[in-house]
Design an enzyme around this catalytic site. Sequence first.
Site, PDB file in Angstrom:
ATOM      1  N   ASP A 124       0.805  -1.217   0.000  1.00 18.40           N
ATOM      2  CA  ASP A 124       0.000   0.000   0.000  1.00 18.40           C
ATOM      3  C   ASP A 124       0.837   1.267   0.000  1.00 18.40           C
ATOM      4  O   ASP A 124       2.024   1.212   0.281  1.00 18.40           O
ATOM      5  CB  ASP A 124      -0.813   0.031   1.298  1.00 18.40           C
ATOM      6  CG  ASP A 124      -2.137  -0.672   1.112  1.00 18.40           C
ATOM      7  OD1 ASP A 124      -2.402  -1.122  -0.004  1.00 18.40           O
ATOM      8  OD2 ASP A 124      -2.884  -0.758   2.105  1.00 18.40           O
ATOM      9  N   ALA A 164      -1.568   2.813  13.703  1.00 14.63           N
ATOM     10  CA  ALA A 164      -1.162   4.220  13.836  1.00 14.63           C
ATOM     11  C   ALA A 164      -1.682   4.843  15.125  1.00 14.63           C
ATOM     12  O   ALA A 164      -0.994   5.634  15.767  1.00 14.63           O
ATOM     13  CB  ALA A 164      -1.641   5.021  12.626  1.00 14.63           C
ATOM     14  N   MET A 171      -7.862   9.020   9.580  1.00 15.35           N
ATOM     15  CA  MET A 171      -8.273   9.862   8.448  1.00 15.35           C
ATOM     16  C   MET A 171      -8.886  11.143   9.014  1.00 15.35           C
ATOM     17  O   MET A 171      -9.926  11.625   8.560  1.00 15.35           O
ATOM     18  CB  MET A 171      -9.281   9.109   7.551  1.00 15.35           C
ATOM     19  CG  MET A 171      -8.657   7.863   6.935  1.00 15.35           C
ATOM     20  SD  MET A 171      -9.835   6.603   6.420  1.00 15.35           S
ATOM     21  CE  MET A 171     -10.035   5.642   7.908  1.00 15.35           C
ATOM     22  N   LYS A 195      -3.026   4.181  -3.357  1.00 16.75           N
ATOM     23  CA  LYS A 195      -3.362   5.380  -4.113  1.00 16.75           C
ATOM     24  C   LYS A 195      -2.177   6.320  -4.088  1.00 16.75           C
ATOM     25  O   LYS A 195      -1.492   6.457  -3.077  1.00 16.75           O
ATOM     26  CB  LYS A 195      -4.614   6.058  -3.577  1.00 16.75           C
ATOM     27  CG  LYS A 195      -4.727   6.056  -2.084  1.00 16.75           C
ATOM     28  CD  LYS A 195      -6.060   6.644  -1.674  1.00 16.75           C
ATOM     29  CE  LYS A 195      -6.304   6.315  -0.217  1.00 16.75           C
ATOM     30  NZ  LYS A 195      -7.502   6.685   0.354  1.00 16.75           N
ATOM     31  N   GLY A 254      -0.207  -0.720   5.689  1.00 15.87           N
ATOM     32  CA  GLY A 254       0.241   0.192   6.744  1.00 15.87           C
ATOM     33  C   GLY A 254      -0.460  -0.121   8.059  1.00 15.87           C
ATOM     34  O   GLY A 254      -1.610  -0.561   8.066  1.00 15.87           O
ATOM     35  N   GLY A 255       0.220   0.088   9.158  1.00 14.20           N
ATOM     36  CA  GLY A 255      -0.380  -0.125  10.475  1.00 14.20           C
ATOM     37  C   GLY A 255      -0.767  -1.567  10.684  1.00 14.20           C
ATOM     38  O   GLY A 255       0.037  -2.479  10.440  1.00 14.20           O
ATOM     39  N   ASP A 256      -2.009  -1.789  11.105  1.00 14.27           N
ATOM     40  CA  ASP A 256      -2.527  -3.144  11.284  1.00 14.27           C
ATOM     41  C   ASP A 256      -3.534  -3.430  10.162  1.00 14.27           C
ATOM     42  O   ASP A 256      -4.330  -2.559   9.811  1.00 14.27           O
ATOM     43  CB  ASP A 256      -3.222  -3.250  12.648  1.00 14.27           C
ATOM     44  CG  ASP A 256      -3.820  -4.628  12.828  1.00 14.27           C
ATOM     45  OD1 ASP A 256      -3.082  -5.525  13.255  1.00 14.27           O
ATOM     46  OD2 ASP A 256      -5.021  -4.815  12.499  1.00 14.27           O
ATOM     47  N   GLY A 277       3.231  10.370  11.465  1.00 14.22           N
ATOM     48  CA  GLY A 277       3.844   9.879  12.698  1.00 14.22           C
ATOM     49  C   GLY A 277       4.972   8.895  12.421  1.00 14.22           C
ATOM     50  O   GLY A 277       4.923   8.113  11.470  1.00 14.22           O
TER      51      GLY A 277
HETATM   52  N1  SAH Z   1      -4.414   0.128   8.906  1.00 14.16           N
HETATM   53  C1  SAH Z   1      -3.876   1.406   9.271  1.00 14.16           C
HETATM   54  C2  SAH Z   1      -4.873   2.533   9.071  1.00 14.16           C
HETATM   55  C3  SAH Z   1      -5.266   2.725   7.636  1.00 14.16           C
HETATM   56  S1  SAH Z   1      -6.374   4.064   7.435  1.00 14.16           S
HETATM   57  C4  SAH Z   1      -3.398   1.356  10.717  1.00 14.16           C
HETATM   58  O1  SAH Z   1      -3.692   0.401  11.429  1.00 14.16           O
HETATM   59  O2  SAH Z   1      -2.706   2.274  11.143  1.00 14.16           O
HETATM   60  C5  SAH Z   1      -5.249   5.378   7.077  1.00 14.16           C
HETATM   61  C6  SAH Z   1      -5.169   6.340   8.244  1.00 14.16           C
HETATM   62  O3  SAH Z   1      -4.288   5.826   9.226  1.00 14.16           O
HETATM   63  C7  SAH Z   1      -4.596   7.679   7.899  1.00 14.16           C
HETATM   64  O4  SAH Z   1      -5.560   8.533   7.323  1.00 14.16           O
HETATM   65  C8  SAH Z   1      -4.166   8.176   9.247  1.00 14.16           C
HETATM   66  O5  SAH Z   1      -5.252   8.615  10.001  1.00 14.16           O
HETATM   67  C9  SAH Z   1      -3.665   6.895   9.890  1.00 14.16           C
HETATM   68  N2  SAH Z   1      -2.222   6.772   9.733  1.00 14.16           N
HETATM   69  C10 SAH Z   1      -1.554   5.813   9.081  1.00 14.16           C
HETATM   70  N3  SAH Z   1      -0.221   6.007   9.169  1.00 14.16           N
HETATM   71  C11 SAH Z   1      -0.053   7.128   9.904  1.00 14.16           C
HETATM   72  C12 SAH Z   1       1.080   7.845  10.366  1.00 14.16           C
HETATM   73  N4  SAH Z   1       2.325   7.456  10.069  1.00 14.16           N
HETATM   74  N5  SAH Z   1       0.871   8.943  11.118  1.00 14.16           N
HETATM   75  C13 SAH Z   1      -0.370   9.347  11.433  1.00 14.16           C
HETATM   76  N6  SAH Z   1      -1.475   8.706  11.025  1.00 14.16           N
HETATM   77  C14 SAH Z   1      -1.318   7.615  10.274  1.00 14.16           C
END
Ligand code: SAH
Length: 516
Positions: free
Chosen positions: A38, A122, A175, A60, A91-93, A204
Amino acid sequence: MNTQVGTVTLVGAGPGDPGLLTQAGAEAIARAEVVVYDHLVQLRLLDLAPAHADRVFAGKQRGRCPVPQDEINAMLVRFAREGKAVVRLKGGDPYVFGRGAEEAEHLIAHGVPFRVIPGVTAGVGATSYAGIPVTHRDDTSAVAFVTGHNEPGDPGDRIDWPALARFPGTIVFYMGLRHHAAICATLIRLGVDSSTPAAIVCNGATAAQRTVAGTLATLAGVVSAAGPGIASPALLVVGRVVARREPLAWFERLPLFGRTIVVTRPIGESDPSAADLEALGAEVVIAPTVRILPIDDPGPMDDAIDRLPAFDWLVFTSGNGVRHFLDRLEARGRDLRALGHLKLAAIGPATAEALARYRLRADLVPESFRSEGLAEALAPLVSGKRVLLARADRGRMVLQEQLSPIAHVEQIPVYRNADADALTPDVLDRLERGPVDWITLTSSAITARLHALLSDSARKRIETGAIRLASISPVTSEAARRLGWSIDAEATEHTWPGLLRALVSAETSRKSPNSD
Ligand code: SAH
């Protein structure tokens, strides 16, 4: 076609800092044949995949349409049916606002086996890096993760706002930047105290991390005053814990926070180097300019290994030399006892450290970590002795030249330096356009190679000082100057830790006290 269906592993990459990937995630990527990733994923994580693995972008990009979810789902099934080990890196989980569950359900429906490796989301990771603990015994025992994707009251909005306004704890809106003003206003309208602390945390755990804080009443004004540095991806965090941020904002106080640093060391050496820089708060871009490879013809090395009893000194000029020589010794069915009678010399601490990993202690590590220093230190010790120099196939000839008049010197290549053919497009793009503050130069050969691999526009950024150079030694600095580059930081001790110290002191003297 392979009849065995492959497996899809949904892997959470964590936010920002590539170090936040889990160990299980790293292992899955290391075994992947295809990685579908992603836009929020740090590109460096793709380096963990085998060189032959396909890397498929499915996110995207600014100004372009995202790859539709249907297409991603279909792609995952297709790769799995080709029998491939697929990693879906998000990204993230994967399950927190990441549509990971939808992908998993699609895989189930198509009979594709899958696994999920959770990631640091995040809402937990980016907030920690920003100094915001999402819970605290004195403030709140609850935290809610909420999507801020839709404006309150929009047709697509499915949030129960009155319920959320009564929520007794921290609320983290993912978001959350776009509609932050409307969200804050809605919460106030529904009875939340307008003096409740609130913050936006964007990018972050990266060099671009910015945090702005205020209250529900003031945040919108603070954000617009902060200007364009506040951008997505961003979280809106609401709750008393936000007020604890100042003393807890450890990441933003690291000496290299906010700096993007390019590491040009060979693959294999670059990962520990990157980790050192990241521990100081920097974001790292890896741009390998040379590769370390086994020697084409190991004949001379094998021959020397068989004749080790005839030598008095064994001299190493790099950690790579140590590793390649000692691994070959083992491959030839010998062990460390073959070195028992030898004195060992190492050019500097990193080489001595490589010996120490094999439980070997260097008898000589000179004060100055250059060939001249090693030759000077060796000279009084090796008169009339037989010296074996284990070194790269190319490099400086100083040792051989200075010692040959007094000792029997034999020089053997034990590994090969190969130039990288090109920088990857991502790295080149970063150097031409992206935020890059420093490039680290760790040898003359790397400096020359980097110069050759850069495009005109990237070189221009260096020449104009937009990107600064940090050099490991006067020899390396001289090589840079011959190419028309000036050096902004030079290591006093000519080692990687010395270079880190030079970078930190250049940054500390430059940073104004209130800069971010
Ligand atoms: N699955 C991801 C979230 C996806 S939705 C997770 O668990 O983190 C995408 C949103 O995640 C972004 O709009 C923002 O709100 C948040 N996000 C993802 N990476 C980020 C970062 N490095 N710093 C701050 N917000 C982040």
